[in-house]
Design a protein around this motif. Structure first.
Motif, PDB file in Angstrom:
ATOM      1  N   ILE A 268       0.872  -1.172   0.000  1.00 30.11           N
ATOM      2  CA  ILE A 268       0.000   0.000   0.000  1.00 30.11           C
ATOM      3  C   ILE A 268       0.909   1.222   0.000  1.00 30.11           C
ATOM      4  CG2 ILE A 268      -0.262  -0.131   2.543  1.00 30.11           C
ATOM      5  CD1 ILE A 268      -3.113   1.112   2.079  1.00 30.11           C
ATOM      6  N   ARG A 269       0.612   2.164  -0.878  1.00 31.28           N
ATOM      7  CA  ARG A 269       1.461   3.356  -1.028  1.00 31.28           C
ATOM      8  C   ARG A 269       0.961   4.519  -0.177  1.00 31.28           C
ATOM      9  NH1 ARG A 269       5.918   1.527  -2.818  1.00 31.28           N
ATOM     10  NH2 ARG A 269       6.257   1.324  -5.048  1.00 31.28           N
ATOM     11  N   ARG A 270      -0.357   4.661  -0.121  1.00 30.46           N
ATOM     12  CA  ARG A 270      -0.930   5.743   0.684  1.00 30.46           C
ATOM     13  C   ARG A 270      -2.380   5.404   0.972  1.00 30.46           C
ATOM     14  NH1 ARG A 270      -0.262   7.552  -4.355  1.00 30.46           N
ATOM     15  NH2 ARG A 270       1.778   8.395  -3.816  1.00 30.46           N
ATOM     16  N   SER A 271      -2.927   6.022   1.991  1.00 32.81           N
ATOM     17  CA  SER A 271      -4.359   5.857   2.251  1.00 32.81           C
ATOM     18  C   SER A 271      -4.878   7.061   3.021  1.00 32.81           C
ATOM     19  CB  SER A 271      -4.636   4.564   3.039  1.00 32.81           C
ATOM     20  OG  SER A 271      -4.103   4.639   4.349  1.00 32.81           O
ATOM     21  N   THR A 272      -6.162   7.263   2.881  1.00 32.34           N
ATOM     22  CA  THR A 272      -6.861   8.296   3.642  1.00 32.34           C
ATOM     23  C   THR A 272      -8.027   7.612   4.343  1.00 32.34           C
ATOM     24  OG1 THR A 272      -6.254  10.061   2.135  1.00 32.34           O
ATOM     25  CG2 THR A 272      -8.193  10.432   3.490  1.00 32.34           C
ATOM     26  N   ILE A 273      -8.136   7.857   5.638  1.00 32.53           N
ATOM     27  CA  ILE A 273      -9.197   7.203   6.406  1.00 32.53           C
ATOM     28  C   ILE A 273     -10.009   8.247   7.150  1.00 32.53           C
ATOM     29  CG2 ILE A 273      -7.701   6.797   8.433  1.00 32.53           C
ATOM     30  CD1 ILE A 273      -9.181   4.051   8.721  1.00 32.53           C
ATOM     31  N   LYS A 274     -11.328   8.020   7.179  1.00 37.40           N
ATOM     32  CA  LYS A 274     -12.214   8.863   7.988  1.00 37.40           C
ATOM     33  C   LYS A 274     -12.863   7.991   9.047  1.00 37.40           C
ATOM     34  CE  LYS A 274     -13.313  12.076   4.272  1.00 37.40           C
ATOM     35  NZ  LYS A 274     -14.358  12.579   3.354  1.00 37.40           N
TER      36      LYS A 274
ATOM     37  N   ALA B  22      10.264   7.793   6.075  1.00 40.47           N
ATOM     38  CA  ALA B  22       9.831   6.566   5.412  1.00 40.47           C
ATOM     39  C   ALA B  22       8.308   6.461   5.457  1.00 40.47           C
ATOM     40  CB  ALA B  22      10.454   5.345   6.086  1.00 40.47           C
ATOM     41  N   VAL B  23       7.717   7.054   6.479  1.00 42.92           N
ATOM     42  CA  VAL B  23       6.254   7.080   6.627  1.00 42.92           C
ATOM     43  C   VAL B  23       5.871   8.484   7.099  1.00 42.92           C
ATOM     44  CG1 VAL B  23       4.266   6.148   7.874  1.00 42.92           C
ATOM     45  CG2 VAL B  23       6.145   4.629   7.238  1.00 42.92           C
ATOM     46  N   SER B  24       4.825   9.033   6.509  1.00 45.21           N
ATOM     47  CA  SER B  24       4.380  10.382   6.870  1.00 45.21           C
ATOM     48  C   SER B  24       2.871  10.378   7.038  1.00 45.21           C
ATOM     49  CB  SER B  24       4.793  11.352   5.750  1.00 45.21           C
ATOM     50  OG  SER B  24       4.238  12.625   5.962  1.00 45.21           O
ATOM     51  N   LEU B  25       2.402  10.730   8.232  1.00 47.16           N
ATOM     52  CA  LEU B  25       0.962  10.747   8.501  1.00 47.16           C
ATOM     53  C   LEU B  25       0.529  12.146   8.920  1.00 47.16           C
ATOM     54  CD1 LEU B  25      -1.260   8.164  10.296  1.00 47.16           C
ATOM     55  CD2 LEU B  25      -1.244  10.495  11.165  1.00 47.16           C
ATOM     56  N   HIS B  26      -0.519  12.634   8.292  1.00 41.55           N
ATOM     57  CA  HIS B  26      -1.180  13.862   8.732  1.00 41.55           C
ATOM     58  C   HIS B  26      -2.528  13.458   9.318  1.00 41.55           C
ATOM     59  CE1 HIS B  26       1.812  15.756   6.075  1.00 41.55           C
ATOM     60  NE2 HIS B  26       1.627  16.827   6.833  1.00 41.55           N
TER      61      HIS B  26
ATOM     62  N   SER C 104      -7.193  10.760   8.793  1.00 38.76           N
ATOM     63  CA  SER C 104      -5.750  10.856   8.571  1.00 38.76           C
ATOM     64  C   SER C 104      -5.418  10.423   7.162  1.00 38.76           C
ATOM     65  CB  SER C 104      -4.969  10.013   9.587  1.00 38.76           C
ATOM     66  OG  SER C 104      -5.205   8.638   9.390  1.00 38.76           O
ATOM     67  N   THR C 105      -4.292  10.926   6.711  1.00 38.22           N
ATOM     68  CA  THR C 105      -3.742  10.520   5.419  1.00 38.22           C
ATOM     69  C   THR C 105      -2.309  10.079   5.676  1.00 38.22           C
ATOM     70  OG1 THR C 105      -5.125  12.029   4.149  1.00 38.22           O
ATOM     71  CG2 THR C 105      -3.095  11.302   3.117  1.00 38.22           C
ATOM     72  N   ILE C 106      -1.976   8.909   5.159  1.00 35.19           N
ATOM     73  CA  ILE C 106      -0.637   8.363   5.396  1.00 35.19           C
ATOM     74  C   ILE C 106       0.016   8.013   4.070  1.00 35.19           C
ATOM     75  CG2 ILE C 106      -1.479   5.984   5.725  1.00 35.19           C
ATOM     76  CD1 ILE C 106       0.689   5.735   7.961  1.00 35.19           C
ATOM     77  N   LYS C 107       1.312   8.295   3.988  1.00 33.53           N
ATOM     78  CA  LYS C 107       2.095   7.872   2.827  1.00 33.53           C
ATOM     79  C   LYS C 107       3.172   6.916   3.321  1.00 33.53           C
ATOM     80  CE  LYS C 107       1.436  12.136   0.225  1.00 33.53           C
ATOM     81  NZ  LYS C 107       2.074  13.343  -0.338  1.00 33.53           N
ATOM     82  N   TYR C 108       3.230   5.758   2.682  1.00 37.23           N
ATOM     83  CA  TYR C 108       4.271   4.775   2.966  1.00 37.23           C
ATOM     84  C   TYR C 108       5.338   4.964   1.885  1.00 37.23           C
ATOM     85  CZ  TYR C 108       0.368   2.834   5.624  1.00 37.23           C
ATOM     86  OH  TYR C 108      -0.694   2.662   6.488  1.00 37.23           O
ATOM     87  N   LEU C 109       6.369   5.730   2.215  1.00 38.85           N
ATOM     88  CA  LEU C 109       7.326   6.169   1.197  1.00 38.85           C
ATOM     89  C   LEU C 109       8.383   5.118   0.896  1.00 38.85           C
ATOM     90  CD1 LEU C 109       7.679   9.718   2.766  1.00 38.85           C
ATOM     91  CD2 LEU C 109       6.385   9.152   0.709  1.00 38.85           C
TER      92      LEU C 109
ATOM     93  N   GLY D 283       8.225  -3.295   8.179  1.00 41.53           N
ATOM     94  CA  GLY D 283       7.125  -2.814   9.008  1.00 41.53           C
ATOM     95  C   GLY D 283       5.765  -3.018   8.352  1.00 41.53           C
ATOM     96  N   PHE D 284       4.858  -3.641   9.083  1.00 46.86           N
ATOM     97  CA  PHE D 284       3.482  -3.862   8.617  1.00 46.86           C
ATOM     98  C   PHE D 284       2.762  -2.511   8.569  1.00 46.86           C
ATOM     99  CE2 PHE D 284      -0.866  -4.863  10.554  1.00 46.86           C
ATOM    100  CZ  PHE D 284      -1.492  -5.024   9.324  1.00 46.86           C
ATOM    101  N   ALA D 285       2.145  -2.201   7.424  1.00 49.56           N
ATOM    102  CA  ALA D 285       1.493  -0.898   7.243  1.00 49.56           C
ATOM    103  C   ALA D 285       0.509  -0.592   8.378  1.00 49.56           C
ATOM    104  CB  ALA D 285       0.770  -0.863   5.891  1.00 49.56           C
ATOM    105  N   GLY D 286      -0.239  -1.601   8.810  1.00 52.95           N
ATOM    106  CA  GLY D 286      -1.209  -1.389   9.883  1.00 52.95           C
ATOM    107  C   GLY D 286      -0.539  -0.985  11.188  1.00 52.95           C
ATOM    108  N   SER D 287       0.609  -1.596  11.469  1.00 51.69           N
ATOM    109  CA  SER D 287       1.353  -1.229  12.682  1.00 51.69           C
ATOM    110  C   SER D 287       1.946   0.171  12.561  1.00 51.69           C
ATOM    111  CB  SER D 287       2.488  -2.229  12.939  1.00 51.69           C
ATOM    112  OG  SER D 287       1.999  -3.460  13.418  1.00 51.69           O
ATOM    113  N   LEU D 288       2.471   0.484  11.396  1.00 45.08           N
ATOM    114  CA  LEU D 288       3.082   1.807  11.193  1.00 45.08           C
ATOM    115  C   LEU D 288       2.022   2.890  11.368  1.00 45.08           C
ATOM    116  CD1 LEU D 288       5.255   0.928   8.050  1.00 45.08           C
ATOM    117  CD2 LEU D 288       6.002   1.035  10.440  1.00 45.08           C
ATOM    118  N   ASN D 289       0.841   2.635  10.802  1.00 48.41           N
ATOM    119  CA  ASN D 289      -0.255   3.594  10.963  1.00 48.41           C
ATOM    120  C   ASN D 289      -0.659   3.721  12.426  1.00 48.41           C
ATOM    121  OD1 ASN D 289      -3.261   4.314  11.167  1.00 48.41           O
ATOM    122  ND2 ASN D 289      -2.731   4.959   9.100  1.00 48.41           N
ATOM    123  N   ALA D 290      -0.792   2.577  13.093  1.00 48.97           N
ATOM    124  CA  ALA D 290      -1.229   2.603  14.501  1.00 48.97           C
ATOM    125  C   ALA D 290      -0.212   3.344  15.369  1.00 48.97           C
ATOM    126  CB  ALA D 290      -1.427   1.174  15.010  1.00 48.97           C
TER     127      ALA D 290
END
Lengths: 152, 152
Positions: A83-89, B139-143, B86-91, B51-58
């Protein structure tokens, strides 16, 4: 779960991604269009007793990932998916005992283009929409951009 | 961890959010501007060993939540905090043994406005930027958009 592809997806998720095993994520159903996965609230609540945002995001992210995993396997393409990016509400608190995420059907034209890219080049990118909903409608809505990487 | 506020945050996260305990999330440091939290890759990898995307987001989501938790506690306001979107980029893949998320400093004007809202109304909304970075950069950027709810 009698479908060997779904059993394989379940085994991959819970066997190779430890947090998914802790979350109790289970592949629920798949009809070639819609994939659903579930996880118990008991293992995924926050300090207020409702779904933990991190778990809700992870469940949706894995549901989308699983959708492309199944498609890649059906096409005989190595399932190297990121997954490259996501937006969640987070629209409303999630308080059902079983949290169910649903990867919504892909627009047929976009799917055809994606499949063509995968067959021609072994790589491609697609946007998916995954929801956690209840009787009142969507409670969580995630749009994610997934990429199948070429098998170098 | 000698700061009682940080110890309280750690206790809340690992004691009341079971997935955070499974992830091994630890409050790392806080200097009134930047909060960092960490989690071991060993408990948070995917099927490819990164890193698992779900863990990185959490981890990023909780790091932002913790930043507002500390601010609310410092102001003596009940820390009823939710993330709205939120919006996350997995760079790039994350492969450090210790995954470190950093909630970046808030723009001073935005912070002043947010604090004023919290003091006047007990509620407010703020956007945060959380990153997982290594020597090569992010490597990961979340707003994420966080809300402190009024204490009814």
């Amino acid at each position: 779960m009698t479908d060997p592809l779904l059993a394989d997806l379940q085994k991959t998720i819970e066997g190779e991604i430890p947090i998914c095993a802790h979350m109790g994520i289970e592949v629920d159903s798949y009809d070639q269009e819609t994939l659903t996965m579930r996880a118990p609230l008991a293992q995924n609540h926050n300090h207020q007793g409702t779904g933990f945002a991190g778990s809700l995001n992870a469940l949706c992210t894995v549901c989308g990932w699983g959708r492309i995993y199944l498609l890649a396997r059906e096409l005989g393409i190595p399932p190297r998916i990121v997954i490259r990016r996501s937006t969640i509400k987070y629209l409303r608190p999630v308080d059902q005992p079983r949290i169910i995420a649903r990867c919504l059907p892909i627009d047929p034209d976009e799917l055809s283009h994606f499949v063509a890219m995968l067959k021609e080049k072994g790589t491609g990118k697609i946007d998916l929409h995954i929801e956690i909903a209840d009787a009142e409608g969507p409670a969580v809505s995630l749009h994610g951009s997934y990429v199948v990487l070429a098998d170098h």
